[in-house]
Structure formats: C-alpha cells, structure tokens
Write an enzyme that holds these catalytic residues in place. Structure first.
Site, PDB file in Angstrom:
ATOM      1  N   GLU A   1      20.332-105.857 -39.884  1.00  0.00           N
ATOM      2  CA  GLU A   1      19.229-104.917 -39.737  1.00  0.00           C
ATOM      3  C   GLU A   1      17.907-105.649 -39.908  1.00  0.00           C
ATOM      4  OE1 GLU A   1      19.389-100.936 -41.753  1.00  0.00           O
ATOM      5  OE2 GLU A   1      17.670-101.750 -42.850  1.00  0.00           O
TER       6      GLU A   1
ATOM      7  N   GLY B   1      15.881 -89.669 -43.990  1.00  0.00           N
ATOM      8  CA  GLY B   1      14.729 -90.442 -44.423  1.00  0.00           C
ATOM      9  C   GLY B   1      14.345 -90.094 -45.849  1.00  0.00           C
TER      10      GLY B   1
ATOM     11  N   ALA C   1      19.814 -84.494 -42.019  1.00  0.00           N
ATOM     12  CA  ALA C   1      20.311 -85.388 -40.979  1.00  0.00           C
ATOM     13  C   ALA C   1      21.281 -84.682 -40.044  1.00  0.00           C
ATOM     14  CB  ALA C   1      20.975 -86.612 -41.612  1.00  0.00           C
TER      15      ALA C   1
ATOM     16  N   TYR D   1      27.354 -93.285 -48.310  1.00  0.00           N
ATOM     17  CA  TYR D   1      26.931 -93.751 -49.632  1.00  0.00           C
ATOM     18  C   TYR D   1      28.148 -93.933 -50.532  1.00  0.00           C
ATOM     19  CZ  TYR D   1      22.416 -92.320 -47.841  1.00  0.00           C
ATOM     20  OH  TYR D   1      21.289 -92.192 -47.061  1.00  0.00           O
TER      21      TYR D   1
ATOM     22  N   GLN E   1      15.176-108.022 -58.534  1.00  0.00           N
ATOM     23  CA  GLN E   1      15.966-107.017 -57.822  1.00  0.00           C
ATOM     24  C   GLN E   1      17.019-106.377 -58.720  1.00  0.00           C
ATOM     25  OE1 GLN E   1      17.258-109.253 -54.362  1.00  0.00           O
ATOM     26  NE2 GLN E   1      15.540-108.514 -53.146  1.00  0.00           N
TER      27      GLN E   1
END
Length: 317
Positions: free
Chosen positions: A18, A125, A144, A179, A246
C-alpha cells in the site's frame, strides 16, 4: 484484472503493498522513488490510500476565526491512473464514506471505471482530528456496508437519482477491511465478524486485514470468519516496526496489541536503527509462518517508505 482473479490464478503467495499519495505540493516522482525498488517483486496490485480533509482555523481581519478545509494528500484517482500507466499493475484506490456525498462517490467511481480501474477497497474511514466520532456528510454514507451496496448497484447498472435505460454497468471487484483484533467500535470480535459477513453478503469480494503483530490473532480471525460462513479470500496486512516510538503510537491509533516478545526486543534497542532491524526480522518471521499456512497474498503497509518492506520482500520473494 480483478484482485480475486489474481488470487485464484496464482500458483504461490502473492506480494502486494500500500502507498500513500504525496503531500500537497510534492511531485509524484517521490512516489515513484518509493515504488521502484518494490516493483522488483512483481506485485500484481498496489493499494492507494485516500486521506480525508483536515481543518485549520484562520483569523480574519475582523478577529473572527474561519474554519478552512485542507487536503494534505490529494490525488488518489490520478495516482491510480499513473501507476497503472507506468507499471502496468492494477491500482486499488481506497474509497471512503467520510467527506463524500453519495453523488460525489458515484462521480469518483465513474471516473475510475472510465480509467479501467477494476478494483476498489471501500472503507468507512476515520473521524477527522477535530471530531470525537465519525460524522458522515449530510448526503453521505454512515457505514462501509452502504458504500459496498452503492458500488454493487453500479455493477448492476443502477445509478443514483436518474432513471436511465440501457445504463452501462461498472465491473468493480470490491474489497473491504477486516480487523483480527476487532474494530475499535465493535463490542467484541464475534460482533465484528457478523458485521463483516453482512458486508460480504452485500457484495464484497475479498478482505484485507488491518496490521497485526501476532499471527495467532489472524488465524483465529480467519477461523471465526469461516465458521460464520465467510468464504471470500482474507489477505493479511503487515507493517514492520521502523522506530521505537511506534510501540506507543501504533496501539493507540490502530487499537492493536504488541506481543510481549516483540515488545521486550524493541525496548532493549538502543536506537531506532536497531528497532528497525528488529521490525524487519519480526515481519519476516510473520511472513514465513503466514506463507506456510497458505495465505493467498502478503500485503505490506509501507507508509511511504520502501526500505524495510524491500528487505522483507527480498527474504520472502
């Protein structure tokens, strides 16, 4: 070519990644510099993210504040066309609910159809930074699944508002997000899988997962999906850790867990260079196990930097 066709015709696990559109004002050549090394591994498709507008407040001459909309990363549709033209691979644009009316979504899909784009990844989103929760446009989609239904309707030649005879149907392959550690708003993983099944029944053709660092979470997620009757391909999404911070940022933003073994290794790193190497090694270990398990594709979130993903792909492909 549709993603499902790539997956069904592949004789081995595929490689994909991506990319982020360049920031406003940057040249598209910065994107090419990121992509060029990764094209060595023959990705059949590349995802292109879409980023919602953000808002800033500018002070007017009368002292009042004016809310101004800005887009930091425009150009998803144009970038998809450029990638398709330059590399002859399928570009998969992200289509989101937030910031779009249904008519604007239809117009974007028509443009993509004209460009010969065969695939879309549809997402609700995230809320914009100034919102505590997701707020759709007045004439936009809330979820969605509604976006999946709109794309599916266009695939049947059904457009908004107008009664048209002999309207040309689009032919999009529809991807959705999954997910393995559940969506942040879902009460539990089982409920999240039920929502995922509803999107598949509405017309979604494949699933790409959010990043995860514990493969057992992915395996369990796939098991729950299959038990629920979801039969479409489920592509694992992976992201290598690149900097120590992170450890705090990714769990907060993406609501995921860092495995204890990885956490200890990263906490012992003296600098970001060491953490980056640990991230590469962990992702290679994840990738090998997933490939042995028989996943159809390994999809990497590069986040605009190709060197770590290149090192992983070099070891795997």
């Amino acid at each position: 070519m549709k993603i499902t066709e790539h997956l069904s015709s592949a004789k081995k696990t595929l490689f994909s990644f991506e990319v982020l559109p360049p920031l406003r004002g940057q040249s598209i050549h910065s994107l090419y510099e990121h992509m060029n090394p990764l094209m060595e591994f023959n990705p059949p498709f590349v995802d292109v993210t879409y980023h919602r507008e953000e808002y800033v407040y500018k002070k007017r001459e009368n002292g009042l504040l004016e809310k101004v909309s800005i887009r930091k990363r425009p150009g998803t549709v144009g970038i998809c066309a450029a990638i398709k033209n330059r590399y002859n691979v399928d570009a998969v644009p992200h289509i989101i609910c937030g910031g779009f009316t249904k008519s604007e979504t239809e117009n974007a899909l028509i443009d993509l159809d004209y460009l010969g784009i065969d695939n879309v990844l549809v997402l609700r989103g995230d809320p914009i930074k100034s919102e505590a929760r997701f707020v759709p446009e007045a004439e936009g989609h809330h979820y969605a699944i509604d976006l999946v239904k709109q794309v599916k309707s266009m695939n049947r030649g059904i457009y908004l508002h107008e009664e048209m005879e002999n309207s040309a149907p689009s032919n999009f392959c529809i991807g959705i997000a999954g997910y393995p550690e559940k969506h942040e708003e879902a009460p539990n993983l089982q409920a999240d899988v039920r929502h995922l099944k509803a999107k598949v029944e509405a017309g979604a053709d494949y699933v790409v997962t959010q990043m995860f660092f514990d493969n057992s979470k992915y395996f369990r997620f796939v098991e729950l999906c299959r038990e629920a009757g979801i039969t479409v391909p489920i592509i694992p999404g992976l992201k290598p850790i690149t900097v120590k911070r992170q450890l705090a940022v990714l769990p907060k933003i993406f609501h995921i867990d860092i495995p204890e073994e990885l956490l200890i290794e990263l906490e012992n790193c003296k600098n970001d260079a060491a953490a980056k190497q640990i991230g590469i090694e962990w992702a290679i270990k994840q990738s090998k196990e997933l490939m042995e398990w028989g996943v159809p594709c390994l999809h990497y979130y590069s986040m605009g930097k190709s060197d770590s993903v290149y090192s992983i792909a070099k070891a795997m492909f």
